[in-house]
Design a protein around this motif. Structure first.
Motif, PDB file in Angstrom:
ATOM      1  N   GLU A  94       0.816  -1.222   0.000  1.00  0.00           N
ATOM      2  CA  GLU A  94       0.000   0.000   0.000  1.00  0.00           C
ATOM      3  C   GLU A  94       0.849   1.271   0.000  1.00  0.00           C
ATOM      4  O   GLU A  94       0.400   2.316  -0.474  1.00  0.00           O
ATOM      5  CB  GLU A  94      -0.909   0.000   1.235  1.00  0.00           C
ATOM      6  CG  GLU A  94      -1.934  -1.141   1.250  1.00  0.00           C
ATOM      7  CD  GLU A  94      -2.651  -1.271   2.582  1.00  0.00           C
ATOM      8  OE1 GLU A  94      -2.230  -0.594   3.555  1.00  0.00           O
ATOM      9  OE2 GLU A  94      -3.626  -2.045   2.658  1.00  0.00           O
ATOM     10  N   ARG A  95       2.090   1.182   0.500  1.00  0.00           N
ATOM     11  CA  ARG A  95       2.867   2.397   0.738  1.00  0.00           C
ATOM     12  C   ARG A  95       4.188   2.463  -0.015  1.00  0.00           C
ATOM     13  O   ARG A  95       4.894   3.471   0.074  1.00  0.00           O
ATOM     14  CB  ARG A  95       3.171   2.512   2.245  1.00  0.00           C
ATOM     15  CG  ARG A  95       1.941   2.578   3.133  1.00  0.00           C
ATOM     16  CD  ARG A  95       2.333   2.542   4.602  1.00  0.00           C
ATOM     17  NE  ARG A  95       1.166   2.647   5.472  1.00  0.00           N
ATOM     18  CZ  ARG A  95       1.223   2.567   6.808  1.00  0.00           C
ATOM     19  NH1 ARG A  95       2.404   2.390   7.403  1.00  0.00           N
ATOM     20  NH2 ARG A  95       0.128   2.672   7.530  1.00  0.00           N
TER      21      ARG A  95
ATOM     22  N   ASP B 241      11.717   2.255  -2.802  1.00  0.00           N
ATOM     23  CA  ASP B 241      11.533   0.976  -2.122  1.00  0.00           C
ATOM     24  C   ASP B 241      11.600  -0.174  -3.120  1.00  0.00           C
ATOM     25  O   ASP B 241      12.255  -1.197  -2.874  1.00  0.00           O
ATOM     26  CB  ASP B 241      10.176   0.931  -1.412  1.00  0.00           C
ATOM     27  CG  ASP B 241      10.091   1.872  -0.232  1.00  0.00           C
ATOM     28  OD1 ASP B 241      11.119   2.120   0.411  1.00  0.00           O
ATOM     29  OD2 ASP B 241       8.967   2.351   0.037  1.00  0.00           O
ATOM     30  N   LEU B 242      10.918  -0.013  -4.260  1.00  0.00           N
ATOM     31  CA  LEU B 242      10.880  -1.073  -5.263  1.00  0.00           C
ATOM     32  C   LEU B 242      12.271  -1.344  -5.840  1.00  0.00           C
ATOM     33  O   LEU B 242      12.629  -2.502  -6.088  1.00  0.00           O
ATOM     34  CB  LEU B 242       9.905  -0.708  -6.379  1.00  0.00           C
ATOM     35  CG  LEU B 242       8.428  -0.658  -5.966  1.00  0.00           C
ATOM     36  CD1 LEU B 242       7.565  -0.170  -7.118  1.00  0.00           C
ATOM     37  CD2 LEU B 242       7.954  -2.024  -5.486  1.00  0.00           C
ATOM     38  N   ALA B 243      13.037  -0.292  -6.033  1.00  0.00           N
ATOM     39  CA  ALA B 243      14.403  -0.471  -6.536  1.00  0.00           C
ATOM     40  C   ALA B 243      15.241  -1.254  -5.520  1.00  0.00           C
ATOM     41  O   ALA B 243      16.034  -2.132  -5.891  1.00  0.00           O
ATOM     42  CB  ALA B 243      15.039   0.882  -6.819  1.00  0.00           C
ATOM     43  N   GLN B 244      15.056  -0.956  -4.241  1.00  0.00           N
ATOM     44  CA  GLN B 244      15.802  -1.664  -3.203  1.00  0.00           C
ATOM     45  C   GLN B 244      15.363  -3.125  -3.106  1.00  0.00           C
ATOM     46  O   GLN B 244      16.194  -4.024  -2.909  1.00  0.00           O
ATOM     47  CB  GLN B 244      15.620  -0.957  -1.859  1.00  0.00           C
ATOM     48  CG  GLN B 244      16.309   0.400  -1.806  1.00  0.00           C
ATOM     49  CD  GLN B 244      16.051   1.141  -0.504  1.00  0.00           C
ATOM     50  OE1 GLN B 244      15.051   0.903   0.172  1.00  0.00           O
ATOM     51  NE2 GLN B 244      16.950   2.046  -0.141  1.00  0.00           N
TER      52      GLN B 244
ATOM     53  N   HIS C 250      14.093  -9.487   3.432  1.00  0.00           N
ATOM     54  CA  HIS C 250      12.947  -9.396   4.342  1.00  0.00           C
ATOM     55  C   HIS C 250      12.929  -8.066   5.094  1.00  0.00           C
ATOM     56  O   HIS C 250      11.859  -7.480   5.293  1.00  0.00           O
ATOM     57  CB  HIS C 250      12.958 -10.576   5.308  1.00  0.00           C
ATOM     58  CG  HIS C 250      12.466 -11.850   4.695  1.00  0.00           C
ATOM     59  ND1 HIS C 250      11.140 -12.102   4.460  1.00  0.00           N
ATOM     60  CD2 HIS C 250      13.137 -12.935   4.227  1.00  0.00           C
ATOM     61  CE1 HIS C 250      10.998 -13.283   3.888  1.00  0.00           C
ATOM     62  NE2 HIS C 250      12.195 -13.811   3.739  1.00  0.00           N
ATOM     63  N   LEU C 251      14.104  -7.605   5.497  1.00  0.00           N
ATOM     64  CA  LEU C 251      14.159  -6.322   6.190  1.00  0.00           C
ATOM     65  C   LEU C 251      13.765  -5.192   5.248  1.00  0.00           C
ATOM     66  O   LEU C 251      13.103  -4.228   5.655  1.00  0.00           O
ATOM     67  CB  LEU C 251      15.562  -6.078   6.750  1.00  0.00           C
ATOM     68  CG  LEU C 251      15.726  -4.824   7.610  1.00  0.00           C
ATOM     69  CD1 LEU C 251      14.743  -4.829   8.777  1.00  0.00           C
ATOM     70  CD2 LEU C 251      17.150  -4.721   8.127  1.00  0.00           C
TER      71      LEU C 251
ATOM     72  N   ALA D 228       9.771  -1.124   3.734  1.00  0.00           N
ATOM     73  CA  ALA D 228       8.852  -0.537   2.749  1.00  0.00           C
ATOM     74  C   ALA D 228       7.460  -0.333   3.318  1.00  0.00           C
ATOM     75  O   ALA D 228       6.628   0.331   2.692  1.00  0.00           O
ATOM     76  CB  ALA D 228       8.784  -1.425   1.504  1.00  0.00           C
ATOM     77  N   SER D 229       7.197  -0.876   4.510  1.00  0.00           N
ATOM     78  CA  SER D 229       5.910  -0.627   5.167  1.00  0.00           C
ATOM     79  C   SER D 229       5.824   0.810   5.680  1.00  0.00           C
ATOM     80  O   SER D 229       4.738   1.310   5.966  1.00  0.00           O
ATOM     81  CB  SER D 229       5.722  -1.590   6.344  1.00  0.00           C
ATOM     82  OG  SER D 229       6.569  -1.230   7.440  1.00  0.00           O
ATOM     83  N   HIS D 230       6.979   1.445   5.834  1.00  0.00           N
ATOM     84  CA  HIS D 230       7.078   2.816   6.356  1.00  0.00           C
ATOM     85  C   HIS D 230       6.415   2.942   7.733  1.00  0.00           C
ATOM     86  O   HIS D 230       5.806   3.955   8.065  1.00  0.00           O
ATOM     87  CB  HIS D 230       6.492   3.825   5.359  1.00  0.00           C
ATOM     88  CG  HIS D 230       7.311   3.918   4.109  1.00  0.00           C
ATOM     89  ND1 HIS D 230       8.445   4.701   4.015  1.00  0.00           N
ATOM     90  CD2 HIS D 230       7.185   3.295   2.915  1.00  0.00           C
ATOM     91  CE1 HIS D 230       8.975   4.563   2.802  1.00  0.00           C
ATOM     92  NE2 HIS D 230       8.228   3.704   2.122  1.00  0.00           N
ATOM     93  N   ASN D 231       6.570   1.874   8.507  1.00  0.00           N
ATOM     94  CA  ASN D 231       6.165   1.881   9.913  1.00  0.00           C
ATOM     95  C   ASN D 231       7.438   1.720  10.724  1.00  0.00           C
ATOM     96  O   ASN D 231       8.004   0.630  10.795  1.00  0.00           O
ATOM     97  CB  ASN D 231       5.187   0.728  10.185  1.00  0.00           C
ATOM     98  CG  ASN D 231       4.696   0.709  11.622  1.00  0.00           C
ATOM     99  OD1 ASN D 231       5.471   0.847  12.558  1.00  0.00           O
ATOM    100  ND2 ASN D 231       3.394   0.529  11.799  1.00  0.00           N
ATOM    101  N   ASP D 232       7.910   2.817  11.299  1.00  0.00           N
ATOM    102  CA  ASP D 232       9.209   2.808  11.970  1.00  0.00           C
ATOM    103  C   ASP D 232       9.247   1.847  13.158  1.00  0.00           C
ATOM    104  O   ASP D 232      10.277   1.212  13.418  1.00  0.00           O
ATOM    105  CB  ASP D 232       9.571   4.218  12.442  1.00  0.00           C
ATOM    106  CG  ASP D 232       9.850   5.157  11.287  1.00  0.00           C
ATOM    107  OD1 ASP D 232      10.102   4.665  10.169  1.00  0.00           O
ATOM    108  OD2 ASP D 232       9.792   6.385  11.490  1.00  0.00           O
TER     109      ASP D 232
END
Length: 224
Positions: A113-114, A119-122, A150-151, A156-160
């Motif tokens: 969703e976020r 993020d996709l490149a990583q 996995h990390l 990429a969830s952008h939930n710190d």
């Protein structure tokens, strides 16, 4: 009357901070043996008792493991990771798998969703390194590459808070994966992660969550 723990000297606190930085920066990675007490005395320019006090404090906090006759080893990268390592090391494997499944499934859903273009490149880069590590046959390199992927998904969830919690749990999960993989990479132990990454790219939260949830139990079934 209450008993209080002995107060550490300011110098001991400084040495603890220096040693902790060696660990958190990755200069002393998890699993590595730290320099001997005489070597630390020479490097830091402090008394042996101060070094001993600092090492024992970090061992008490779960970052170091003092093994008589072998040396002192890094077992976690933070106090929370140390607590988790001690708590979950002897836990029921199914319970650990359920915890991992819950965390990774939730993170993958949020990532779908976020996720950002960065993020996709990583994720693409991490997935490619994981496949390269598998092809190389280097089990330890594969464990590291899988953990990195996995990390990256959790990040990429952008939930710190979720990312920090997962990172602290990461040392234990790497130990589990290392046991699952063994010394030799075998075809039956390979699990495709491309579908997970593609679901995140497509913004398909349900598929991403399902794919991520299944990985933990795949590893558990391989172990049992």
């Amino acid at each position: 009357m209450t008993l209080s723990s002995p107060r550490r000297s300011p110098l001991a606190d400084q040495v603890i901070a220096q040693l902790r930085n060696q660990i958190t920066s990755g200069e002393w990675p998890v699993g590595s043996r730290i320099p001997t007490e005489p070597e630390l005395v020479e490097q830091l320019g402090v008394a042996r008792n101060t070094v001993r006090e600092a090492v024992r404090a970090l061992a008490h906090n779960g970052l170091l493991d003092i093994r008589q006759g072998s040396g002192t080893y890094v077992v976690a990268t933070s106090e929370l990771a140390g607590v988790m390592h001690r708590r979950f090391a002897t836990a029921d494997p199914r319970h650990v798998a359920e915890l991992r499944s819950t965390l990774e499934s939730s993170a993958a859903r949020l990532a779908a969703e976020r996720r950002t273009p960065r993020d996709l490149a990583q994720l693409d880069a991490a997935l490619a390194r994981r496949e390269e590590a598998w092809s190389s046959g280097d089990a330890e390199a594969f464990v590291a590459a899988d953990a990195t992927l996995h990390l990256a998904i959790v990040a990429a969830s952008h939930n710190d808070v979720l990312t920090e919690l997962y990172a602290d749990l990461g040392d234990l999960l790497r130990d589990w994966l290392r046991d699952d993989v063994g010394r030799e990479l075998r075809p039956e132990n390979h699990m495709d992660h491309a579908r997970l990454v593609e679901a995140i790219r497509a913004g398909d939260a349900d598929t991403a969550a399902t794919e991520a949830a299944g990985h933990a139990f795949f590893c558990l079934n391989q172990r049992l």
